[in-house]
Scaffold this motif. Structure first.
Motif, PDB file in Angstrom:
ATOM      1  N   PHE A  22       0.858  -1.192   0.000  1.00  0.00           N
ATOM      2  CA  PHE A  22       0.000   0.000   0.000  1.00  0.00           C
ATOM      3  C   PHE A  22       0.886   1.230   0.000  1.00  0.00           C
ATOM      4  CE2 PHE A  22      -2.531  -3.179   2.410  1.00  0.00           C
ATOM      5  CZ  PHE A  22      -3.673  -3.218   1.618  1.00  0.00           C
ATOM      6  N   GLN A  23       0.573   2.198  -0.872  1.00  0.00           N
ATOM      7  CA  GLN A  23       1.335   3.441  -0.829  1.00  0.00           C
ATOM      8  C   GLN A  23       0.413   4.639  -0.954  1.00  0.00           C
ATOM      9  OE1 GLN A  23       3.659   4.970  -4.267  1.00  0.00           O
ATOM     10  NE2 GLN A  23       3.538   2.863  -5.044  1.00  0.00           N
ATOM     11  N   ASN A  24       0.788   5.704  -0.263  1.00  0.00           N
ATOM     12  CA  ASN A  24       0.048   6.959  -0.305  1.00  0.00           C
ATOM     13  C   ASN A  24       0.437   7.700  -1.580  1.00  0.00           C
ATOM     14  OD1 ASN A  24      -0.495   9.841   0.084  1.00  0.00           O
ATOM     15  ND2 ASN A  24      -0.991   9.310   2.203  1.00  0.00           N
ATOM     16  N   ALA A  25      -0.555   7.991  -2.410  1.00  0.00           N
ATOM     17  CA  ALA A  25      -0.283   8.606  -3.711  1.00  0.00           C
ATOM     18  C   ALA A  25       0.311  10.002  -3.580  1.00  0.00           C
ATOM     19  CB  ALA A  25      -1.576   8.675  -4.526  1.00  0.00           C
ATOM     20  N   ILE A  26       0.073  10.667  -2.441  1.00  0.00           N
ATOM     21  CA  ILE A  26       0.535  12.043  -2.270  1.00  0.00           C
ATOM     22  C   ILE A  26       1.891  12.081  -1.574  1.00  0.00           C
ATOM     23  CG2 ILE A  26      -0.070  14.337  -1.392  1.00  0.00           C
ATOM     24  CD1 ILE A  26      -2.031  13.113  -3.517  1.00  0.00           C
ATOM     25  N   THR A  27       1.994  11.436  -0.418  1.00  0.00           N
ATOM     26  CA  THR A  27       3.227  11.504   0.373  1.00  0.00           C
ATOM     27  C   THR A  27       4.254  10.449  -0.031  1.00  0.00           C
ATOM     28  OG1 THR A  27       2.448   9.964   2.086  1.00  0.00           O
ATOM     29  CG2 THR A  27       1.856  12.298   2.346  1.00  0.00           C
ATOM     30  N   LEU A  66      -5.560   7.213  -2.426  1.00  0.00           N
ATOM     31  CA  LEU A  66      -5.846   8.642  -2.366  1.00  0.00           C
ATOM     32  C   LEU A  66      -6.497   8.943  -1.022  1.00  0.00           C
ATOM     33  CD1 LEU A  66      -5.662   8.279  -5.558  1.00  0.00           C
ATOM     34  CD2 LEU A  66      -7.108  10.306  -5.640  1.00  0.00           C
ATOM     35  N   PRO A  67      -5.848   9.767  -0.177  1.00  0.00           N
ATOM     36  CA  PRO A  67      -6.427  10.072   1.134  1.00  0.00           C
ATOM     37  C   PRO A  67      -7.796  10.737   1.024  1.00  0.00           C
ATOM     38  CG  PRO A  67      -4.131  10.757   1.019  1.00  0.00           C
ATOM     39  CD  PRO A  67      -4.545  10.395  -0.366  1.00  0.00           C
ATOM     40  N   GLN A  68      -7.936  11.630   0.051  1.00  0.00           N
ATOM     41  CA  GLN A  68      -9.215  12.312  -0.177  1.00  0.00           C
ATOM     42  C   GLN A  68      -9.438  12.451  -1.673  1.00  0.00           C
ATOM     43  OE1 GLN A  68      -8.209  15.806   2.189  1.00  0.00           O
ATOM     44  NE2 GLN A  68      -9.828  15.292   3.648  1.00  0.00           N
ATOM     45  N   PHE A  69     -10.702  12.448  -2.069  1.00  0.00           N
ATOM     46  CA  PHE A  69     -11.013  12.538  -3.489  1.00  0.00           C
ATOM     47  C   PHE A  69     -11.126  13.976  -3.953  1.00  0.00           C
ATOM     48  CE2 PHE A  69     -14.145  13.237  -6.829  1.00  0.00           C
ATOM     49  CZ  PHE A  69     -13.578  12.511  -7.868  1.00  0.00           C
ATOM     50  N   THR A  70     -10.371  14.293  -4.997  1.00  0.00           N
ATOM     51  CA  THR A  70     -10.635  15.464  -5.833  1.00  0.00           C
ATOM     52  C   THR A  70     -10.462  14.981  -7.261  1.00  0.00           C
ATOM     53  OG1 THR A  70      -8.344  16.267  -5.979  1.00  0.00           O
ATOM     54  CG2 THR A  70      -9.681  17.075  -4.120  1.00  0.00           C
TER      55      THR A  70
END
Length: 561
Positions: free
Chosen positions: A42-47, A265-269
């Motif tokens: 699992f990886q955070n797409a932003i950080t 993605l932590p949050q959707f935009t």
């Protein structure tokens, strides 16, 4: 007896393994089938924070040990996860499972009242959350009787709260020989008999019910979907919420079995999602209708080169004919698949196999998955044959245990022969593909999340101006459906905009965002049957024709979002 059986080979279902053992300590585990350098994670797409499967096994062991030895977690107790998408959510989830706990996911959009209800219903003894949700988490934990010491942070730091990384170090301090043993299925039981997850589902009446999902249910569903997943599926974008049954199965379990990288993605935009799709050159996208609708309508999409997309996967709610055509036109070199199911079937009863990825099958909910049977129950009580419509009943190893502490609702939904009564009307064609034609249950599907009309009706009936009320779903381009309230006011109350706005605000103060009422229409009388049941079909016809429309007040703020 007409029973439609799957045409897929039966799954080889282990009955003694727990969820954790199956994924991390058995012959099924990628840890035992791939060299360490090839393990996905699992990886955070932003950080870009990342944990691979071997690290999850290690971290979940340490966290489980810390919870058991330092905080007194016992087998059968419940841990509630109240968080946006983060790589530490599945780590915490698997830690709880390793210790023999049940995991209850909760929407990060819940307010304090709703979260308190979720904690009390699940009888949660521990709560894990993030700094952004701590205000609601702390209030609800206090209201539910959870001590502050049993509230943990999945990421970030806040004074007075233990973090998941601190739990890892606490567990590590016991040494390798001091780790608490992994939970095993008790003697005399199978993995179908032990609850692993509690997932809240809005039934047709009242408040949400806690669905009991066994270790077997999740294992079976993953094996069923693995059969029909192309081997090229090695990168999965997790944009859907992890607390939802789709997130639980298809974003946190199935990828481990497939050894597929999960980009969270932590949050959707819309812009954030499109950036991730392009950065990681994602070929298959697991989305829900509201996002697919935006893909075909939002002009921002045209700024991105999405030529690498080969397939769209949809679920949670039906997709309209118009959107299917626009999707195929905008992305002509793609295929399409979707699944049909619900929380009570641990996701899919049916799903598209690879030979049915063509858009000509897009209106179908897919073919019956392995080791599963479907029956069509007609209105006259007889069983429907090919092409005949009726209520869809399903039976298979993925059908859940029932509702927690709710035997009446369990009996109404799951019969003594093991059939799940879905409440959906549909038919099966000659290719064993299912088509859902209507929803017998009156759930409103807002962005794929079920909203029970009765819950909003009960709330509005508590308002001093309301004499009677009926709530139903109306079509919305982005959300699929939104709640609309038909309201009969008490004598002497004026049918005007101010009252309508007051009722809309009343719901917004009491309920999570996806349950907000989009519009209120004042009506002289709520149509009901002789037995007092609301005749929603009459209201649907009234809404469709526009005849006899009363004063309508819309949530203008929502319309601008």
């Amino acid at each position: 007896m007409v029973i439609f059986k799957s045409r897929q080979p039966p799954i080889d279902l282990p009955t003694e393994l727990t969820d954790w053992d199956w994924l991390f300590d058995s012959s099924y585990s990628p840890i035992n089938n791939y060299p360490p350098s090839q393990l996905a994670g699992f990886q955070n797409a932003i950080t870009k924070e990342r944990v691979n499967w071997a690290e999850i096994k290690q971290y979940s062991t340490y966290i489980a040990t810390a919870l058991v030895k330092r905080y007194g977690l016992r087998e059968g107790q419940t841990i509630s996860l109240f968080s946006q998408n983060t790589v530490w959510y599945p780590v915490a989830m698997f830690a709880g499972l390793r210790a023999g706990a049940a995991i209850s996911g909760a929407s990060p959009a819940y307010n304090a009242e709703e979260m308190t209800f979720a904690l009390k219903t699940a009888d949660a003894k521990f709560l894990m959350t993030t700094p952004g949700s701590m205000e609601v988490a702390s209030k609800s934990a206090e209201a539910a009787g959870l001590p502050k010491s049993n509230v943990f942070l999945l990421e970030g730091k806040l004074d007075g709260y233990t973090t998941i990384k601190e739990l890892i170090e606490i567990g590590r301090s016991y040494g390798e020989s001091g780790q608490s043993p992994a939970f095993n299925i008790p003697p005399g039981k199978k993995n179908k008999d032990v609850c692993a997850f509690l997932s809240f589902s809005s039934g047709t009446t009242g408040l949400p019910k806690a669905v009991m999902i066994s270790h077997q249910n999740v294992i079976a569903q993953c094996l069923q979907i693995q059969q029909i997943t192309p081997e090229t599926q090695k990168k999965i974008m997790a944009v859907l919420p992890l607390f939802h049954i789709t997130g639980l199965v298809h974003q946190m379990h199935l990828p481990i079995l497939l050894n597929a990288e999960v980009i969270m993605l932590p949050q959707f935009t819309m812009e954030g999602m499109l950036n991730v799709i392009c950065e990681y050159k994602l070929s298959e996208l697991l989305l829900v209708p509201p996002i697919l609708i935006r893909l075909v309508h939002d002009p921002i999409v045209d700024k991105y080169d999405l030529g690498h997309i080969t397939r769209f996967s949809s679920g949670a709610a039906p997709l309209s004919e118009e959107i299917i055509q626009l999707l195929q036109k905008k992305f002509p070199n793609t295929g399409f698949k979707q699944g049909y199911g619900m929380t009570e079937s641990c996701s899919c009863i049916t799903a598209h196999p690879p030979e049915k990825f063509d858009y000509k099958y897009a209106h179908s909910g897919g073919a019956i998955v392995a080791s599963t049977e479907v029956k069509i129950l007609k209105e006259d009580g007889t069983e429907g044959d090919i092409g005949e419509q009726g209520e869809v009943l399903a039976r298979g190893p993925q059908v859940v245990m029932g509702y927690l502490n709710n035997p009446n609702a369990t009996r109404e939904t799951f019969d003594s022969d093991g059939w799940l009564h879905t409440g959906d009307q549909g038919m099966v064609d000659s290719e064993n593909m299912i088509y859902i034609t209507d929803r017998i249950k009156e759930l409103i599907k807002v962005k794929g999340i079920g909203v029970a009309p009765a819950e909003l009706e009960d709330l509005l009936l508590g308002h001093s101006h309301v004499e009677d009320v009926a709530v139903m779903g109306i079509q919305d381009d982005y959300s699929g459906e939104l709640p609309k309230a038909f309201v009969k006011l008490k004598n002497g109350i004026e049918q005007d905009t101010a009252v309508g706005r007051e009722l809309i605000a009343f719901v917004q103060e009491k309920k999570v965002r996806h349950k907000w009422v989009r519009e209120v229409e004042f009506i002289g009388e709520i149509p009901k049957s002789a037995s007092g049941k609301i005749l929603r079909r009459v209201l649907r016809e009234k809404e469709r024709s526009g005849e006899g429309r009363g004063v309508v007040v819309k949530d203008e703020n929502r319309a601008k979002l």
